[in-house]
Design a protein around this motif. Structure first.
Motif, PDB file in Angstrom:
ATOM      1  N   MET A   1       3.042   0.523  25.216  1.00  0.00           N
ATOM      2  CA  MET A   1       4.038  -0.477  24.880  1.00  0.00           C
ATOM      3  C   MET A   1       3.872  -1.757  25.806  1.00  0.00           C
ATOM      4  O   MET A   1       4.089  -2.891  25.418  1.00  0.00           O
ATOM      5  CB  MET A   1       5.357   0.059  24.907  1.00  0.00           C
ATOM      6  N   VAL A   2       3.436  -1.347  27.032  1.00  0.00           N
ATOM      7  CA  VAL A   2       3.224  -2.560  28.040  1.00  0.00           C
ATOM      8  C   VAL A   2       2.046  -3.169  27.689  1.00  0.00           C
ATOM      9  O   VAL A   2       2.203  -4.447  27.859  1.00  0.00           O
ATOM     10  CB  VAL A   2       3.173  -1.720  29.503  1.00  0.00           C
ATOM     11  N   GLN A   3       0.986  -2.592  26.960  1.00  0.00           N
ATOM     12  CA  GLN A   3      -0.051  -3.580  26.614  1.00  0.00           C
ATOM     13  C   GLN A   3       0.117  -4.426  25.521  1.00  0.00           C
ATOM     14  O   GLN A   3      -0.499  -5.400  25.102  1.00  0.00           O
ATOM     15  CB  GLN A   3      -1.325  -2.578  26.333  1.00  0.00           C
ATOM     16  N   LEU A   4       1.434  -4.220  24.672  1.00  0.00           N
ATOM     17  CA  LEU A   4       1.454  -4.957  23.901  1.00  0.00           C
ATOM     18  C   LEU A   4       2.382  -6.313  24.036  1.00  0.00           C
ATOM     19  O   LEU A   4       2.244  -7.190  23.239  1.00  0.00           O
ATOM     20  CB  LEU A   4       2.625  -4.035  22.646  1.00  0.00           C
ATOM     21  N   GLY A   5       3.003  -6.092  25.208  1.00  0.00           N
ATOM     22  CA  GLY A   5       3.890  -7.517  25.603  1.00  0.00           C
ATOM     23  C   GLY A   5       2.988  -8.586  25.619  1.00  0.00           C
ATOM     24  O   GLY A   5       3.383  -9.478  24.921  1.00  0.00           O
ATOM     25  N   PRO A   6       2.020  -8.488  26.321  1.00  0.00           N
ATOM     26  CA  PRO A   6       1.320  -9.885  26.449  1.00  0.00           C
ATOM     27  C   PRO A   6       0.654 -10.498  25.144  1.00  0.00           C
ATOM     28  O   PRO A   6       0.594 -11.518  24.978  1.00  0.00           O
ATOM     29  CB  PRO A   6      -0.083  -9.535  27.367  1.00  0.00           C
ATOM     30  N   LEU A   7       0.480  -9.678  24.272  1.00  0.00           N
ATOM     31  CA  LEU A   7      -0.239  -9.929  22.761  1.00  0.00           C
ATOM     32  C   LEU A   7       0.942 -10.708  21.994  1.00  0.00           C
ATOM     33  O   LEU A   7       0.658 -11.458  21.355  1.00  0.00           O
ATOM     34  CB  LEU A   7      -0.419  -8.695  22.167  1.00  0.00           C
ATOM     35  N   LEU A   8       2.384 -10.493  22.417  1.00  0.00           N
ATOM     36  CA  LEU A   8       3.269 -11.062  21.928  1.00  0.00           C
ATOM     37  C   LEU A   8       3.881 -12.235  22.488  1.00  0.00           C
ATOM     38  O   LEU A   8       4.951 -13.056  21.927  1.00  0.00           O
ATOM     39  CB  LEU A   8       4.549 -10.108  21.683  1.00  0.00           C
ATOM     40  N   ALA A   9       3.146 -12.661  23.573  1.00  0.00           N
ATOM     41  CA  ALA A   9       3.790 -13.795  24.583  1.00  0.00           C
ATOM     42  C   ALA A   9       3.854 -15.109  23.889  1.00  0.00           C
ATOM     43  O   ALA A   9       4.654 -15.689  24.231  1.00  0.00           O
ATOM     44  CB  ALA A   9       3.009 -13.697  25.867  1.00  0.00           C
ATOM     45  N   ASN A  10       2.939 -15.531  23.006  1.00  0.00           N
ATOM     46  CA  ASN A  10       3.021 -16.628  22.390  1.00  0.00           C
ATOM     47  C   ASN A  10       3.621 -16.835  20.956  1.00  0.00           C
ATOM     48  O   ASN A  10       3.427 -17.695  20.162  1.00  0.00           O
ATOM     49  CB  ASN A  10       1.708 -17.339  22.461  1.00  0.00           C
ATOM     50  N   ARG A  11       4.103 -15.632  20.498  1.00  0.00           N
ATOM     51  CA  ARG A  11       4.760 -15.564  19.074  1.00  0.00           C
ATOM     52  C   ARG A  11       6.235 -15.886  19.112  1.00  0.00           C
ATOM     53  O   ARG A  11       6.899 -16.123  20.107  1.00  0.00           O
ATOM     54  CB  ARG A  11       4.715 -13.963  18.764  1.00  0.00           C
ATOM     55  N   ARG A  12       6.705 -16.073  17.960  1.00  0.00           N
ATOM     56  CA  ARG A  12       7.834 -16.413  17.600  1.00  0.00           C
ATOM     57  C   ARG A  12       9.086 -15.311  17.954  1.00  0.00           C
ATOM     58  O   ARG A  12       8.421 -14.133  18.339  1.00  0.00           O
ATOM     59  CB  ARG A  12       8.281 -16.903  16.130  1.00  0.00           C
ATOM     60  N   ASN A  13      10.265 -15.390  17.676  1.00  0.00           N
ATOM     61  CA  ASN A  13      11.261 -14.171  18.203  1.00  0.00           C
ATOM     62  C   ASN A  13      11.278 -12.932  17.181  1.00  0.00           C
ATOM     63  O   ASN A  13      11.419 -12.039  17.948  1.00  0.00           O
ATOM     64  CB  ASN A  13      12.636 -15.036  18.025  1.00  0.00           C
ATOM     65  N   THR A  14      10.721 -12.992  16.167  1.00  0.00           N
ATOM     66  CA  THR A  14      10.639 -11.951  15.227  1.00  0.00           C
ATOM     67  C   THR A  14       9.903 -10.568  15.670  1.00  0.00           C
ATOM     68  O   THR A  14      10.701  -9.889  15.973  1.00  0.00           O
ATOM     69  CB  THR A  14      10.460 -12.334  13.952  1.00  0.00           C
ATOM     70  N   PRO A  15       8.654 -10.889  16.198  1.00  0.00           N
ATOM     71  CA  PRO A  15       8.058  -9.781  16.741  1.00  0.00           C
ATOM     72  C   PRO A  15       8.580  -9.444  18.224  1.00  0.00           C
ATOM     73  O   PRO A  15       8.670  -8.101  18.366  1.00  0.00           O
ATOM     74  CB  PRO A  15       6.545 -10.370  16.924  1.00  0.00           C
ATOM     75  N   LEU A  16       9.093 -10.415  18.972  1.00  0.00           N
ATOM     76  CA  LEU A  16       9.837 -10.014  20.097  1.00  0.00           C
ATOM     77  C   LEU A  16      10.966  -9.090  19.706  1.00  0.00           C
ATOM     78  O   LEU A  16      11.143  -8.250  20.504  1.00  0.00           O
ATOM     79  CB  LEU A  16      10.393 -11.149  20.951  1.00  0.00           C
ATOM     80  N   THR A  40       7.549  -5.688  32.307  1.00  0.00           N
ATOM     81  CA  THR A  40       6.795  -6.358  31.256  1.00  0.00           C
ATOM     82  C   THR A  40       7.595  -7.646  30.743  1.00  0.00           C
ATOM     83  O   THR A  40       6.944  -8.506  30.499  1.00  0.00           O
ATOM     84  CB  THR A  40       6.738  -5.507  30.007  1.00  0.00           C
ATOM     85  N   LEU A  41       9.068  -7.587  30.588  1.00  0.00           N
ATOM     86  CA  LEU A  41       9.588  -8.698  30.224  1.00  0.00           C
ATOM     87  C   LEU A  41       9.395  -9.880  31.292  1.00  0.00           C
ATOM     88  O   LEU A  41       9.230 -10.750  30.788  1.00  0.00           O
ATOM     89  CB  LEU A  41      10.913  -8.352  29.805  1.00  0.00           C
ATOM     90  N   VAL A  42       9.422  -9.468  32.523  1.00  0.00           N
ATOM     91  CA  VAL A  42       9.508 -10.562  33.514  1.00  0.00           C
ATOM     92  C   VAL A  42       8.019 -10.913  33.496  1.00  0.00           C
ATOM     93  O   VAL A  42       7.884 -12.323  33.521  1.00  0.00           O
ATOM     94  CB  VAL A  42       9.636  -9.769  34.780  1.00  0.00           C
ATOM     95  N   SER A  43       7.046 -10.146  33.207  1.00  0.00           N
ATOM     96  CA  SER A  43       5.564 -10.831  33.221  1.00  0.00           C
ATOM     97  C   SER A  43       5.387 -11.683  32.041  1.00  0.00           C
ATOM     98  O   SER A  43       4.159 -12.531  31.979  1.00  0.00           O
ATOM     99  CB  SER A  43       4.502  -9.671  33.055  1.00  0.00           C
ATOM    100  N   MET A  44       6.003 -11.582  30.890  1.00  0.00           N
ATOM    101  CA  MET A  44       5.752 -12.211  29.544  1.00  0.00           C
ATOM    102  C   MET A  44       6.779 -13.581  29.683  1.00  0.00           C
ATOM    103  O   MET A  44       6.735 -14.331  28.935  1.00  0.00           O
ATOM    104  CB  MET A  44       6.518 -11.545  28.357  1.00  0.00           C
ATOM    105  N   LEU A  45       7.344 -13.756  30.660  1.00  0.00           N
ATOM    106  CA  LEU A  45       8.114 -14.892  30.807  1.00  0.00           C
ATOM    107  C   LEU A  45       7.302 -16.253  30.911  1.00  0.00           C
ATOM    108  O   LEU A  45       6.275 -16.103  31.488  1.00  0.00           O
ATOM    109  CB  LEU A  45       9.314 -15.044  32.198  1.00  0.00           C
ATOM    110  N   ALA A  51      14.355 -12.393  24.747  1.00  0.00           N
ATOM    111  CA  ALA A  51      14.641 -10.921  24.796  1.00  0.00           C
ATOM    112  C   ALA A  51      15.082 -10.450  26.047  1.00  0.00           C
ATOM    113  O   ALA A  51      15.782  -9.585  26.004  1.00  0.00           O
ATOM    114  CB  ALA A  51      13.109 -10.465  24.275  1.00  0.00           C
ATOM    115  N   TYR A  52      14.452 -11.223  27.204  1.00  0.00           N
ATOM    116  CA  TYR A  52      14.963 -10.661  28.607  1.00  0.00           C
ATOM    117  C   TYR A  52      16.331 -10.792  28.474  1.00  0.00           C
ATOM    118  O   TYR A  52      17.223 -10.069  29.193  1.00  0.00           O
ATOM    119  CB  TYR A  52      14.207 -11.585  29.647  1.00  0.00           C
ATOM    120  N   GLU A  53      16.942 -12.013  28.218  1.00  0.00           N
ATOM    121  CA  GLU A  53      18.440 -12.391  28.499  1.00  0.00           C
ATOM    122  C   GLU A  53      19.359 -11.404  27.711  1.00  0.00           C
ATOM    123  O   GLU A  53      20.373 -11.000  28.157  1.00  0.00           O
ATOM    124  CB  GLU A  53      18.789 -13.890  28.197  1.00  0.00           C
TER     125      GLU A  53
END
Length: 166
Positions: A1-16, A40-45, A51-53
């Motif tokens: 799951m940790v590896q998935l985070g960076p892949l979603l970083a530039n996506r819209r909210n639905t995948p998040l 992971t959420l902090v690293s994706m800011l 999602a973090y909020e």
């Protein structure tokens, strides 16, 4: 799951949102995974900000949520009252710096709109101090604020209109 985070970083909210549901499921089975979720959420800011909020708010992480808002310069008036009510109920003292700093910023604008926004927050502050049974602190604060800004005629008018001073 940790590896998935960076892949979603530039996506819209639905995948998040889906990603956060995966984290919720993982944490139900492995409670120790929650710390990795936060990291992971902090690293994706800043992409993970919604999602973090939401995660902080839904988990009642009030101190972390307030610290995040303070550090990002978010204004309290950007939130609906419903969003701040649980914090006001569970940990009202955490809202004090959030509101106090915003009041000073609004007064610093030195215009009528800024003063009106400050008065709106000052009314909320008054309620929080009353709820915390610290009316003396409130009286001292509002008196000091009014005296310190006594030359700002429009602010004084707004404070009187809001029934914060006489």
């Amino acid at each position: 799951m940790v590896q998935l985070g960076p892949l979603l970083a530039n996506r819209r909210n639905t995948p998040l949102n889906d990603y956060m549901h995966l984290w919720d499921t993982a944490i139900q089975h492995l409670p120790d995974a929650e710390n990795r979720m936060w990291d992971t959420l902090v690293s994706m800011l800043p992409h993970s900000r919604p999602a973090y909020e939401d995660a902080m708010h839904s988990r009642g992480q009030w101190r972390r949520w307030i610290d995040f808002q303070l550090s990002t310069g978010t204004e309290p008036l950007e939130f609906r009252v419903v969003m701040l009510q649980p914090i006001e109920k569970d940990a009202p003292e955490l809202l004090l710096p959030f509101y106090h700093q915003a009041v000073e910023r609004y007064i610093g604008h030195k215009n009528r709109d800024g003063y009106k926004a400050a008065v709106k927050l000052l009314k909320r502050l008054s309620k929080i101090y009353k709820k915390m049974k610290q009316e003396a602190h409130w009286e001292q604060f509002i008196t000091t604020l009014a005296v310190r800004n006594s030359r700002l005629r429009a602010l004084q008018e707004e404070l009187r209109k809001g029934k914060l001073i006489s």
